[in-house]
Scaffold this active site. Structure first.
Site, PDB file in Angstrom:
ATOM      1  N   LYS A  79       0.849  -1.198   0.000  1.00  0.00           N
ATOM      2  CA  LYS A  79       0.000   0.000   0.000  1.00  0.00           C
ATOM      3  C   LYS A  79       0.881   1.244   0.000  1.00  0.00           C
ATOM      4  O   LYS A  79       1.831   1.344   0.771  1.00  0.00           O
ATOM      5  CB  LYS A  79      -0.907  -0.006   1.222  1.00  0.00           C
ATOM      6  CG  LYS A  79      -2.003   1.079   1.258  1.00  0.00           C
ATOM      7  CD  LYS A  79      -1.547   2.409   1.799  1.00  0.00           C
ATOM      8  CE  LYS A  79      -1.161   2.407   3.260  1.00  0.00           C
ATOM      9  NZ  LYS A  79      -2.324   2.329   4.163  1.00  0.00           N
ATOM     10  N   GLN A 127     -10.627  11.986   8.097  1.00  0.00           N
ATOM     11  CA  GLN A 127     -10.569  10.895   9.068  1.00  0.00           C
ATOM     12  C   GLN A 127     -11.465  11.169  10.276  1.00  0.00           C
ATOM     13  O   GLN A 127     -12.090  10.252  10.815  1.00  0.00           O
ATOM     14  CB  GLN A 127      -9.139  10.642   9.522  1.00  0.00           C
ATOM     15  CG  GLN A 127      -8.969   9.451  10.463  1.00  0.00           C
ATOM     16  CD  GLN A 127      -9.498   8.138   9.913  1.00  0.00           C
ATOM     17  OE1 GLN A 127      -9.971   7.291  10.657  1.00  0.00           O
ATOM     18  NE2 GLN A 127      -9.437   7.949   8.599  1.00  0.00           N
TER      19      GLN A 127
END
Length: 326
Positions: free
Chosen positions: A68, A140
């Protein structure tokens, strides 16, 4: 030939409730020693200010390994671009062949991080949550509140951020979302951190701060704090003395958290010992290590672990393959 999935396609294959279960399982198997996760790769830039995180690993005897790449270029909003970007590469652990290229624009990272926060709350929050405190106003922060709805019975939230306009915009955005409307939670702007900490016994911090924004003397008994922002060297959001004050300090990854998490400055200053920190997966595997009563202060230090990138990538891959069976 590897399949390439864009963000809109990827979103179809991620179910939030199932993701929380998958992330919880990820914590468990990580702390059981069944996962190979090398140290995080970091690229840091001064001009423009930015950081890139490279996380990778695999579960032993599984079908996949995953790499990732996620970036944050902090000046991008000033030029009309999103701050975050990234992709996930899914390979066969049996043959090494590239199976999927998930061009997720960092959304998978956001979702698995929010799910990790929900798992921490599930296992460490007090039984009666008076109010949820969200510190920060970025994406977030929004995802954290949304995913907490499945694990916390609470109808009040306070949001704090340095910029009042951003706080107001975040609250308006959240209130427009169907999931928040169905929850019926009342979201308020905290005028300062004291108002948030005095009203909230479940707090989630989501900033890129490089110094304390919550101090030890501000936190009431019985509070659980999940700190999400210290994902790189030099970042921390909590007063190191607060970790010393806490009854239980939990790390998503002990090795990562003492290197660059909230635990790092507290250990370096001799305020807590490495041996006193419990991995969240260890606590999940042995609940007797967790909160004993609603008077304890608990802290979860979340730096982000590759096992969760693996778990969410597996979810996408399996759902895609199931949906495209002939």
């Amino acid at each position: 030939m590897a399949q390439i999935l864009n963000l809109e396609e990827i979103k179809k294959y991620v179910d939030a409730d199932e993701l929380i279960k998958a992330i919880e399982t990820g914590f468990s198997i990580y702390s059981s020693g069944k996962v190979v996760v090398p140290p995080v790769g970091f690229l840091n830039f001064d001009q423009p200010p930015a950081d890139v995180h490279i996380k990778y690993g695999y579960i032993t005897d599984d079908d996949y390994y995953v790499i990732k790449i996620a970036s944050g270029f902090y000046d991008n909003p000033q030029i009309g671009l999103p701050m975050a970007d990234g992709l996930v590469l899914v390979f066969s652990q049996k043959t090494g062949q590239l199976k999927k290229i998930l061009i997720d624009e960092c959304w998978l990272t956001e979702m698995r991080t929010a799910a990790a926060g929900a798992v921490a709350a599930k296992h460490l929050a007090p039984k009666k949550v008076s109010a949820i405190g969200i510190v920060g106003t970025g994406s977030q922060a929004r995802y954290q509140l949304e995913l907490h709805r499945t694990v916390v019975d609470c109808k009040t939230c306070y949001v704090w951020g340095r910029n009042k306009d951003k706080v107001d915009a975040m609250i308006a955005d959240l209130n427009s979302r169907k999931s928040i409307q169905e929850w019926g939670i009342d979201i308020k702007a905290a005028k300062d951190m004291d108002e948030l900490t005095s009203n909230c016994n479940l707090i989630v911090t989501t900033t890129s701060a490089r110094g304390p924004i919550i101090w030890a003397d501000q936190v009431q008994k019985g509070t659980h704090i999940t700190a999400m922002g210290s994902d790189d060297h030099g970042k921390y959001e909590l007063d190191p003395a607060l970790l010393a004050k806490a009854d239980i300090v939990v790390a998503d990854s002990l090795s990562q958290c003492i290197d660059h998490g909230e635990c790092c400055p507290a250990v370096k200053e001799g305020l807590i010992s490495e041996s006193s920190i419990i991995e969240l997966g260890t606590l999940i595997n042995d609940p007797s290590l967790g909160r004993l009563n609603d008077e304890q202060i608990t802290i979860a230090d979340q730096t982000g672990v590759a096992i969760h990138d693996i778990q969410i990538a597996k979810m996408v891959d399996k759902a895609y393959e199931k949906g495209n069976e002939k």
